[in-house]
Design a protein around this motif. Structure first.
Motif, PDB file in Angstrom:
ATOM      1  N   GLU B  44       7.544  41.668  39.522  1.00  0.00           N
ATOM      2  CA  GLU B  44       8.659  42.310  39.155  1.00  0.00           C
ATOM      3  C   GLU B  44       9.176  41.441  38.008  1.00  0.00           C
ATOM      4  O   GLU B  44       9.288  40.272  38.222  1.00  0.00           O
ATOM      5  CB  GLU B  44       9.660  42.080  40.284  1.00  0.00           C
ATOM      6  N   LEU B  46      11.380  39.318  35.791  1.00  0.00           N
ATOM      7  CA  LEU B  46      12.608  38.390  35.768  1.00  0.00           C
ATOM      8  C   LEU B  46      13.422  38.309  34.419  1.00  0.00           C
ATOM      9  O   LEU B  46      14.469  38.295  34.176  1.00  0.00           O
ATOM     10  CB  LEU B  46      12.153  36.923  36.180  1.00  0.00           C
ATOM     11  N   SER B  58      18.466  40.860  33.090  1.00  0.00           N
ATOM     12  CA  SER B  58      19.136  41.571  33.904  1.00  0.00           C
ATOM     13  C   SER B  58      18.469  41.302  35.356  1.00  0.00           C
ATOM     14  O   SER B  58      19.496  41.360  36.532  1.00  0.00           O
ATOM     15  CB  SER B  58      19.078  43.014  33.607  1.00  0.00           C
ATOM     16  N   GLN B  59      17.212  40.913  35.453  1.00  0.00           N
ATOM     17  CA  GLN B  59      16.875  40.596  37.132  1.00  0.00           C
ATOM     18  C   GLN B  59      16.641  39.351  37.387  1.00  0.00           C
ATOM     19  O   GLN B  59      16.230  38.880  38.305  1.00  0.00           O
ATOM     20  CB  GLN B  59      15.328  41.562  37.280  1.00  0.00           C
TER      21      GLN B  59
END
Lengths: 117, 119
Positions: B44, B46, B58-59
């Protein structure tokens, strides 16, 4: 928003048998599709990619995948697996549109291929 | 050509301690990514850098995570303080620009990853 579903979390198979690892995606626009392989304690390595053209894509190590737009699938296949193919396989999708100048790669949860002698 | 280089490969720390990971991308790749891969899951994103600018963070959990790419080449990802839930593999990747698939050749190339265990 895009998403990727890898339908099998684990696939056990005997050596020299054929294998298919399934991948379905969801997107409202045209996509690029990728398969990556991750061997134990290593990073991800690109196996193959579909960008355009022929829907049957050949990659490294004897793998191939077929893009099916109507079924929104990109299944990975190998006619005869080896012990050394034991690894985690990830399907990934990205938009063909470049929003803000780039597109984001979204990964599935992975399928663990275990090849037994 | 040399691939994406990451260090350390493995790190074990106690919770609340700081940790830092370093990445050197492929030469000529101006886009650099940090991904987190939890056990049994896919990577995912980051944060993504275009040269030295963070253009998608945003993450990134900004209360404890920070990243920098000061000269637009190598990058550092820091966690301070670490929590038990931060145990994961932190993957760095690079590409020639953020338009993956463009020109038929632009793809993500990953490093070997840094495995963090927080006790």
């Amino acid at each position: 928003a895009q998403s990727v579903t890898q339908l099998d979390s684990q696939v056990p198979v005997f050596e020299e048998a054929p294998v298919e690892l399934r991948c379905n995606y969801s997107s409202s626009v045209s996509v690029y599709l990728f398969w990556y392989v991750q061997y134990p304690n290593q990073g991800l390595q690109l196996l193959l990619k579909y960008l355009s053209g022929s829907t049957l894509v050949k990659g490294i190590n004897g793998f191939e995948a077929e893009f099916n737009k109507s079924q929104t699938s990109f299944h990975l296949r190998k006619p005869s697996v080896h012990i050394s193919d034991t690894a985690e396989y990830f399907c990934a999708v990205s938009d063909q549109r470049f929003s803000g100048g780039y597109n984001k790669l979204i990964f599935g949860a992975g399928t663990r291929l275990a090849v037994h002698p | 050509e040399a691939g994406v280089v990451q260090s350390p490969r493995y790190k074990i720390i106690e919770k609340k301690q700081p940790v830092a990971f370093w990445c050197n991308p492929i030469s000529g790749h101006n886009t650099l990514y940090w991904y987190r891969q939890n056990l049994g899951q896919g990577p995912e994103l980051l944060i993504r850098y275009e040269n030295e600018e963070a253009v998608d963070d945003s993450q990134l959990p900004k209360d404890r995570f920070s990243a920098e790419r000061l000269k637009g080449v190598d990058s550092t990802l820091k966690i301070q303080p670490a929590e038990l839930g931060d145990s994961a593999v932190y993957l760095c990747a690079s590409s020639k620009g953020g338009q993956l698939g463009f020109g038929g050749a632009n793809v993500l190339t990953f490093g070997a990853g840094s495995r963090l265990t927080v006790l």
